[in-house]
Write a protein that holds these residues in place. Sequence first.
Motif, PDB file in Angstrom:
ATOM      1  N   ALA A 184       0.834  -1.208   0.000  1.00  0.00           N
ATOM      2  CA  ALA A 184       0.000   0.000   0.000  1.00  0.00           C
ATOM      3  C   ALA A 184       0.866   1.255   0.000  1.00  0.00           C
ATOM      4  O   ALA A 184       0.539   2.245  -0.675  1.00  0.00           O
ATOM      5  CB  ALA A 184      -0.928  -0.005   1.212  1.00  0.00           C
ATOM      6  N   ALA A 213      -8.422   2.603  -0.947  1.00  0.00           N
ATOM      7  CA  ALA A 213      -7.879   2.182  -2.241  1.00  0.00           C
ATOM      8  C   ALA A 213      -8.966   2.207  -3.314  1.00  0.00           C
ATOM      9  O   ALA A 213      -8.732   2.650  -4.449  1.00  0.00           O
ATOM     10  CB  ALA A 213      -7.270   0.789  -2.121  1.00  0.00           C
ATOM     11  N   LEU A 251      -3.708   6.058   2.250  1.00  0.00           N
ATOM     12  CA  LEU A 251      -3.054   4.753   2.117  1.00  0.00           C
ATOM     13  C   LEU A 251      -1.831   4.671   3.028  1.00  0.00           C
ATOM     14  O   LEU A 251      -1.566   3.629   3.642  1.00  0.00           O
ATOM     15  CB  LEU A 251      -2.637   4.518   0.661  1.00  0.00           C
ATOM     16  N   THR A 288      -5.907  -5.940  -0.948  1.00  0.00           N
ATOM     17  CA  THR A 288      -6.320  -5.726   0.446  1.00  0.00           C
ATOM     18  C   THR A 288      -7.559  -6.538   0.800  1.00  0.00           C
ATOM     19  O   THR A 288      -7.761  -6.876   1.978  1.00  0.00           O
ATOM     20  CB  THR A 288      -6.602  -4.234   0.703  1.00  0.00           C
TER      21      THR A 288
END
Length: 393
Positions: free
Chosen positions: A201, A265, A299, A365
């Motif tokens: 990330a 995201a 993030l 994720t």
Amino acid sequence: MIATVCGFAFSAGLLYPIVALMLERRGVAEDMIGLNTAMVGLGVIVSAFFLPRLTERYGGWAMLFVGAAGAILVLGLMSLEYGYWRWLVLRFLLGVFINGLYVIGEAWINAIAGEERRGRVIALYTTVMGAAFAAGPALAPMVGTEDMTAFYLVMAVVAASVAPVLGFRRLDPLRGETALGAPSEARFGPIWRGGAVMLGAVFAFGLLDGTTLGLTPVWALRLGLEGDAASLPLIAIVVGAVGFQYPIGWLADRIGPRQVLPGCAALCAACGLVLPLLAPGGFVFYAVLALWGAMSFALFTVSLMLIGRRFRGPALSAASALLTMMWGLGAMIGPWGAGAAMGAAGPHAMPLTLAVVCVMLTAATLIFRGLLPTKAEARATAKLSKPRGGPLN
């Protein structure tokens, strides 16, 4: 500790444009200016390899002191006289020393944040750090490049920002208790295995950060925004990034960072996909850019929370060093890749390329959500590691 890291951020934000302009005034070619600038990043990357082990042995407090003292010494040497190759070496050393303030400060903040308020503390840190970094370029025109005032100012800022922390040596949460002959706790291998999603990330954030900072003005010009209007998209992104971190941190404390990270995201991907459909210069256009900046910076904020949940002591300083390396790698690759895409397919290729990266991150994720640390794991980890000389909070 937040003030210490902000000293790093302000120094970097001011010196990058100031030194570039100083070199330009002396007739240095653009590629050589770029090489000189890159030496700071090289110093940051090199120092990240040995900083965790030194922190484990001597403690975070010692590394902060050495980083501040070394940075002040290097800046003093740069202010004495100009010499391109001399500055090249000194800027490498500046990256080495200044990275100590950043990595150790960030890890220390994460260590003492406490699980119940970690999101708000980390968000406050990222907000103030972003503002401090932005303050550097804003002050650059007032400081000027005619003399060495910028170096003296940065020396004073670094000394002032680190001074209050020097009284907390006995509360150092980063020094290790590794027994003689036992494996080091500051190894990168376990960090890669335990923090792969968070590191990915932050790599994506580096791609977004480096690309938007470096190419947004060019993208705006290609869209037909001219003059002062060409700077407004980047301003919108920065305002969103700095202004929305605390609400995101509060939300992560309420519902958990494991839930917030995929959402950030996904929203980041949606913004990149929507931008080519909007008329440049309209209210919705700038609102989406602000949201894009907020979600991309989040993030990093949320990943830092998750890193703090899983690691303690020397392992936390190693994780912070790896985060820095992943951000730097993304910031190098992003502008190059997005720039090539713009050259081949037009200006809309920039947000669309970054949207693809965020779609891949969203999928990762969600698929590997079970690998992200839980609140129960964070509490269990905290019980196993206490800082030398006092409790975590």
